[in-house]
Design an enzyme around this catalytic site. Structure first.
Site, PDB file in Angstrom:
ATOM      1  N   SER A  62       0.869  -1.169   0.000  1.00  0.00           N
ATOM      2  CA  SER A  62       0.000   0.000   0.000  1.00  0.00           C
ATOM      3  C   SER A  62       0.912   1.227   0.000  1.00  0.00           C
ATOM      4  O   SER A  62       2.082   1.132   0.392  1.00  0.00           O
ATOM      5  CB  SER A  62      -0.855   0.002   1.281  1.00  0.00           C
ATOM      6  OG  SER A  62      -1.471   1.257   1.474  1.00  0.00           O
ATOM      7  N   TYR A  98      -1.774  -1.427  10.799  1.00  0.00           N
ATOM      8  CA  TYR A  98      -1.966  -1.655   9.359  1.00  0.00           C
ATOM      9  C   TYR A  98      -0.802  -1.044   8.570  1.00  0.00           C
ATOM     10  O   TYR A  98      -0.199  -1.704   7.719  1.00  0.00           O
ATOM     11  CB  TYR A  98      -3.299  -1.070   8.881  1.00  0.00           C
ATOM     12  CG  TYR A  98      -3.460  -1.187   7.376  1.00  0.00           C
ATOM     13  CD1 TYR A  98      -3.703  -2.429   6.789  1.00  0.00           C
ATOM     14  CD2 TYR A  98      -3.307  -0.085   6.540  1.00  0.00           C
ATOM     15  CE1 TYR A  98      -3.812  -2.558   5.406  1.00  0.00           C
ATOM     16  CE2 TYR A  98      -3.416  -0.201   5.161  1.00  0.00           C
ATOM     17  CZ  TYR A  98      -3.671  -1.439   4.601  1.00  0.00           C
ATOM     18  OH  TYR A  98      -3.766  -1.572   3.234  1.00  0.00           O
TER      19      TYR A  98
HETATM   20  N1  LIG Z   1      -8.770  -0.708  -0.877  1.00  0.00           N
HETATM   21  C1  LIG Z   1      -7.753   0.092  -0.595  1.00  0.00           C
HETATM   22  O1  LIG Z   1      -7.920   1.318  -0.440  1.00  0.00           O
HETATM   23  C2  LIG Z   1      -6.363  -0.462  -0.512  1.00  0.00           C
HETATM   24  C3  LIG Z   1      -5.275   0.428  -0.576  1.00  0.00           C
HETATM   25  C4  LIG Z   1      -3.993  -0.081  -0.483  1.00  0.00           C
HETATM   26  C5  LIG Z   1      -3.779  -1.438  -0.333  1.00  0.00           C
HETATM   27  N2  LIG Z   1      -4.847  -2.288  -0.252  1.00  0.00           N
HETATM   28  C6  LIG Z   1      -4.597  -3.712  -0.070  1.00  0.00           C
HETATM   29  O2  LIG Z   1      -5.198  -4.438  -1.113  1.00  0.00           O
HETATM   30  C7  LIG Z   1      -5.423  -5.785  -0.681  1.00  0.00           C
HETATM   31  C8  LIG Z   1      -6.811  -6.227  -1.118  1.00  0.00           C
HETATM   32  O3  LIG Z   1      -7.767  -5.475  -0.406  1.00  0.00           O
HETATM   33  P1  LIG Z   1      -9.089  -4.900  -1.096  1.00  0.00           P
HETATM   34  O4  LIG Z   1      -8.979  -3.427  -1.086  1.00  0.00           O
HETATM   35  O5  LIG Z   1      -9.367  -5.577  -2.382  1.00  0.00           O
HETATM   36  O6  LIG Z   1     -10.151  -5.247   0.063  1.00  0.00           O
HETATM   37  P2  LIG Z   1     -11.359  -6.296   0.127  1.00  0.00           P
HETATM   38  O7  LIG Z   1     -12.318  -6.040  -0.976  1.00  0.00           O
HETATM   39  O8  LIG Z   1     -11.836  -6.207   1.527  1.00  0.00           O
HETATM   40  O9  LIG Z   1     -10.659  -7.714  -0.118  1.00  0.00           O
HETATM   41  C9  LIG Z   1      -9.870  -8.323   0.868  1.00  0.00           C
HETATM   42  C10 LIG Z   1      -9.627  -9.770   0.484  1.00  0.00           C
HETATM   43  O10 LIG Z   1      -8.789 -10.364   1.523  1.00  0.00           O
HETATM   44  C11 LIG Z   1      -9.371 -11.577   1.932  1.00  0.00           C
HETATM   45  N3  LIG Z   1      -9.127 -11.829   3.356  1.00  0.00           N
HETATM   46  C12 LIG Z   1      -9.345 -10.997   4.408  1.00  0.00           C
HETATM   47  N4  LIG Z   1      -9.088 -11.630   5.574  1.00  0.00           N
HETATM   48  C13 LIG Z   1      -8.698 -12.891   5.231  1.00  0.00           C
HETATM   49  C14 LIG Z   1      -8.329 -14.030   5.992  1.00  0.00           C
HETATM   50  N5  LIG Z   1      -8.303 -14.027   7.331  1.00  0.00           N
HETATM   51  N6  LIG Z   1      -7.992 -15.166   5.328  1.00  0.00           N
HETATM   52  C15 LIG Z   1      -8.027 -15.208   3.967  1.00  0.00           C
HETATM   53  N7  LIG Z   1      -8.374 -14.158   3.196  1.00  0.00           N
HETATM   54  C16 LIG Z   1      -8.718 -13.022   3.826  1.00  0.00           C
HETATM   55  C17 LIG Z   1     -10.878 -11.427   1.693  1.00  0.00           C
HETATM   56  O11 LIG Z   1     -11.443 -12.705   1.440  1.00  0.00           O
HETATM   57  P3  LIG Z   1     -12.515 -13.454   2.401  1.00  0.00           P
HETATM   58  O12 LIG Z   1     -13.391 -12.410   3.015  1.00  0.00           O
HETATM   59  O13 LIG Z   1     -13.209 -14.409   1.473  1.00  0.00           O
HETATM   60  O14 LIG Z   1     -11.656 -14.166   3.392  1.00  0.00           O
HETATM   61  C18 LIG Z   1     -10.905 -10.584   0.431  1.00  0.00           C
HETATM   62  O15 LIG Z   1     -10.899 -11.411  -0.720  1.00  0.00           O
HETATM   63  C19 LIG Z   1      -5.189  -5.798   0.827  1.00  0.00           C
HETATM   64  O16 LIG Z   1      -3.921  -6.373   1.105  1.00  0.00           O
HETATM   65  C20 LIG Z   1      -5.195  -4.312   1.199  1.00  0.00           C
HETATM   66  O17 LIG Z   1      -4.413  -4.038   2.343  1.00  0.00           O
HETATM   67  C21 LIG Z   1      -6.140  -1.834  -0.354  1.00  0.00           C
END
Ligand SMILES: NC(=O)c1ccc[n+]([C@@H]2O[C@H](COP(=O)([O-])OP(=O)(O)OC[C@H]3O[C@@H](n4cnc5c(N)ncnc54)[C@H](OP(=O)(O)O)[C@@H]3O)[C@@H](O)[C@H]2O)c1
Length: 259
Positions: A131, A144
């Site tokens: 991130s 985080y």
């Molecule tokens: N959205 C943002 O603004 C942003 C910015 C920078 C970086 N990121 C990073 O991008 C990545 C993806 O996040 P996203 O934004 O796409 O959010 P999201 O829509 O909430 O997706 C998160 C994913 O992680 C999985 N996950 C969460 N807890 C888990 C666990 N205990 N075991 C296995 N899988 C788990 C969830 O799957 P299940 O619920 O099926 O387990 C889901 O598929 C993350 O690493 C996040 O830190 C996001």
């Protein structure tokens, strides 16, 4: 070509899956939500295997690796992760340790095991989702931000080891700013700047990974911010991030942030 995608059930991970599937890749998708994984298996078509796993549990992380063993995976996408909002003294300890298990420990284990396999065949790509938070300290989302610093530093160090070995194995680290996914609901924040879409983040990351680049930082604003932060003293940067995070709080997080 075959990829393992963690956190494939939603957001950026789901976009990675859709994009690679359209390119004809075989996929192994994982997440906790088994129903969603099965729906994706149906809707994406092609050669898709799924394995439900909770990556906060170490046994599940090894189970995912064992499931992939001998399947000739070409790309590991360590995407699963989430954030927690609140003053460090207030955030729930168990939830936070689970977050560290997902964001750091699971990514660490899978990166090491797949890196060893990839080195043996001198082929493979690791795409770690960090991130923009990985470049700084993050008051009000302290653990985080710290977890994403770990992902970023680990990936940069491995990149240099691979470069010294003249290895054909590649590593890329995705460092997006706000992305419109379920992330902010889970973290209990709302964005203070316009987010990019999950498709934009995934498209950009794959382009960088396929061209062997270390950093994938989508968006001019975020690129400028991650470049500019290196000239600021750490304490000033932390004060600026506090204000940004405080402005992102939801009504639920409000009291916590103002305490
Ligand atoms: N959205 C943002 O603004 C942003 C910015 C920078 C970086 N990121 C990073 O991008 C990545 C993806 O996040 P996203 O934004 O796409 O959010 P999201 O829509 O909430 O997706 C998160 C994913 O992680 C999985 N996950 C969460 N807890 C888990 C666990 N205990 N075991 C296995 N899988 C788990 C969830 O799957 P299940 O619920 O099926 O387990 C889901 O598929 C993350 O690493 C996040 O830190 C996001």
């Amino acid at each position: 070509m075959k990829a393992l995608i963690t956190g494939a059930t939603s957001g950026i991970g789901q976009s990675f899956a859709a994009k690679l599937s359209r390119k004809g890749w075989s996929l192994i998708l994982t997440g906790r939500n088994e129903k969603r994984l099965k729906e994706m298996q149906q809707s994406l078509g092609g050669n898709i295997e799924v394995i439900a796993a909770d990556l906060s549990k170490r046994d599940d992380v090894f189970r995912v690796y064992d499931f992939c063993k001998g399947k000739n995976v070409d790309m590991l996408i360590n995407n699963a992760g989430y954030g927690l909002f609140g003053k460090f003294e207030d955030t729930d300890l168990e939830d936070e340790v689970n977050m560290i298990n997902v964001n750091i420990t699971a990514l660490h284990i899978l990166t090491k095991l797949f890196l060893r396999d990839f080195k043996k065949k001198d082929h493979g790509t690791i795409l770690n989702v960090a991130s923009a938070a990985g470049f700084m300290s993050g008051p009000l989302m302290a653990a985080y931000y710290a977890s994403k610093n770990y992902v970023l530093r680990l990936s940069v160090a491995i990149y240099e080891e691979l470069r010294r070995d003249r290895s054909n194995v590649k590593i890329t680290v995705l460092c997006p700013g706000p992305v419109d996914t379920n992330f902010n609901n889970r973290a209990g924040v709302s964005f203070s700047v316009k987010p990019i879409t999950a498709d934009q983040a995934a498209e950009y990351a794959l382009k960088k990974a396929f061209s062997g680049k270390l950093f994938a930082i989508p968006g001019l604003f975020v690129k400028f911010g991650t470049f500019g932060q290196r000239f600021l003293p750490q304490k000033l940067l932390a004060a600026i991030v506090y204000n940004i995070q405080n402005a992102k709080k939801t009504s639920d997080g409000k009291e916590k942030a103002l305490k």
